[in-house]
Design a protein around this motif. Structure first.
Motif, short mmCIF file in Angstrom:
data_model
loop_
_atom_site.label_atom_id
_atom_site.label_comp_id
_atom_site.label_asym_id
_atom_site.label_seq_id
_atom_site.Cartn_x
_atom_site.Cartn_y
_atom_site.Cartn_z
N GLN A 7 -31.35 1.34 -21.52
CA GLN A 7 -32.34 0.98 -20.85
C GLN A 7 -31.93 0.17 -19.55
O GLN A 7 -31.05 -0.34 -19.46
CB GLN A 7 -33.30 0.10 -21.75
N LYS A 8 -32.94 0.24 -18.39
CA LYS A 8 -32.49 -0.30 -17.23
C LYS A 8 -33.42 -1.43 -16.78
O LYS A 8 -34.87 -0.98 -16.68
CB LYS A 8 -32.39 1.04 -16.38
N PRO A 9 -33.11 -2.50 -16.57
CA PRO A 9 -34.19 -3.59 -16.08
C PRO A 9 -34.62 -3.23 -14.60
O PRO A 9 -33.79 -2.87 -13.49
CB PRO A 9 -33.32 -4.97 -16.11
N ILE A 10 -36.01 -3.21 -14.42
CA ILE A 10 -36.35 -3.06 -12.95
C ILE A 10 -36.94 -4.30 -12.44
O ILE A 10 -37.81 -5.03 -13.42
CB ILE A 10 -37.47 -2.12 -12.97
N PHE A 11 -36.54 -4.89 -11.37
CA PHE A 11 -36.83 -6.22 -10.82
C PHE A 11 -38.07 -6.12 -9.80
O PHE A 11 -37.89 -5.07 -8.91
CB PHE A 11 -35.86 -6.72 -10.13
N ILE A 12 -39.23 -6.64 -10.20
CA ILE A 12 -40.22 -6.41 -9.40
C ILE A 12 -40.54 -7.70 -8.38
O ILE A 12 -40.93 -8.81 -9.02
CB ILE A 12 -41.80 -6.21 -10.35
N GLN A 13 -39.98 -7.71 -7.23
CA GLN A 13 -39.71 -9.18 -6.53
C GLN A 13 -41.13 -9.74 -6.11
O GLN A 13 -41.24 -10.97 -6.49
CB GLN A 13 -39.11 -8.72 -5.36
N GLU A 14 -42.15 -8.78 -6.03
CA GLU A 14 -43.59 -9.62 -5.79
C GLU A 14 -44.04 -10.33 -6.88
O GLU A 14 -44.90 -11.14 -6.56
CB GLU A 14 -44.62 -8.38 -5.43
N LYS A 15 -43.64 -9.99 -8.12
CA LYS A 15 -44.07 -11.12 -9.37
C LYS A 15 -43.09 -11.96 -9.60
O LYS A 15 -43.52 -13.04 -10.16
CB LYS A 15 -44.09 -9.86 -10.36
N CYS A 16 -42.01 -12.30 -9.00
CA CYS A 16 -41.00 -13.11 -9.26
C CYS A 16 -41.45 -14.21 -8.52
O CYS A 16 -41.72 -14.44 -7.53
CB CYS A 16 -39.71 -12.63 -8.80
N LYS A 17 -41.45 -15.35 -9.53
CA LYS A 17 -41.94 -17.19 -8.86
C LYS A 17 -40.49 -17.43 -8.64
O LYS A 17 -40.61 -18.91 -8.36
CB LYS A 17 -42.85 -17.45 -9.80
N GLN A 18 -39.19 -17.10 -8.89
CA GLN A 18 -37.91 -17.91 -8.56
C GLN A 18 -37.95 -19.01 -9.52
O GLN A 18 -37.50 -20.16 -9.42
CB GLN A 18 -37.85 -18.27 -7.20
#
Length: 96
Positions: free
Chosen positions: A35-46
């Motif tokens: 399984q590979k994690p996909i980072f959705i930068q637009e949703k990330c709130k840091q």
């Protein structure tokens, strides 16, 4: 005797015996993933919740904030995806 990639099966050590110190940075284990994690930068709130739970230190964080995954070391466990309250990390099947 030194064990290396050219050692024959007859020269291998008994299982579980560790002869030298080492750490995960010495071994790129990312190809173990299914399984590979996909980072959705637009949703990330840091918020930083994903970083401390990653057992492989595969989530780079710098002064500018969280970056994409270090896939050389990510084993695809999915803990980061489960802890993200914003849905900024999703898991997808790894294509080999």
């Amino acid at each position: 005797m030194e064990i290396n990639k050219n050692s024959t099966w007859k020269e291998l050590t008994p299982g579980g015996t560790i002869y030298d110190a080492g750490n995960a940075r010495e071994f790129k284990t990312g190809d173990w993933r299914s399984q590979k994690p996909i980072f959705i930068q637009e949703k990330c709130k840091q918020c930083g919740l994903c970083y401390p739970v990653c057992p492989d230190d595969a989530i780079p964080v710098c002064k500018e904030g969280r970056k994409d995954f270090d896939y050389d070391y990510c084993k695809g466990c999915g803990v980061c995806s489960k802890v993200c309250p914003f849905g900024a990390i999703i898991m997808e099947g790894e294509e080999k």
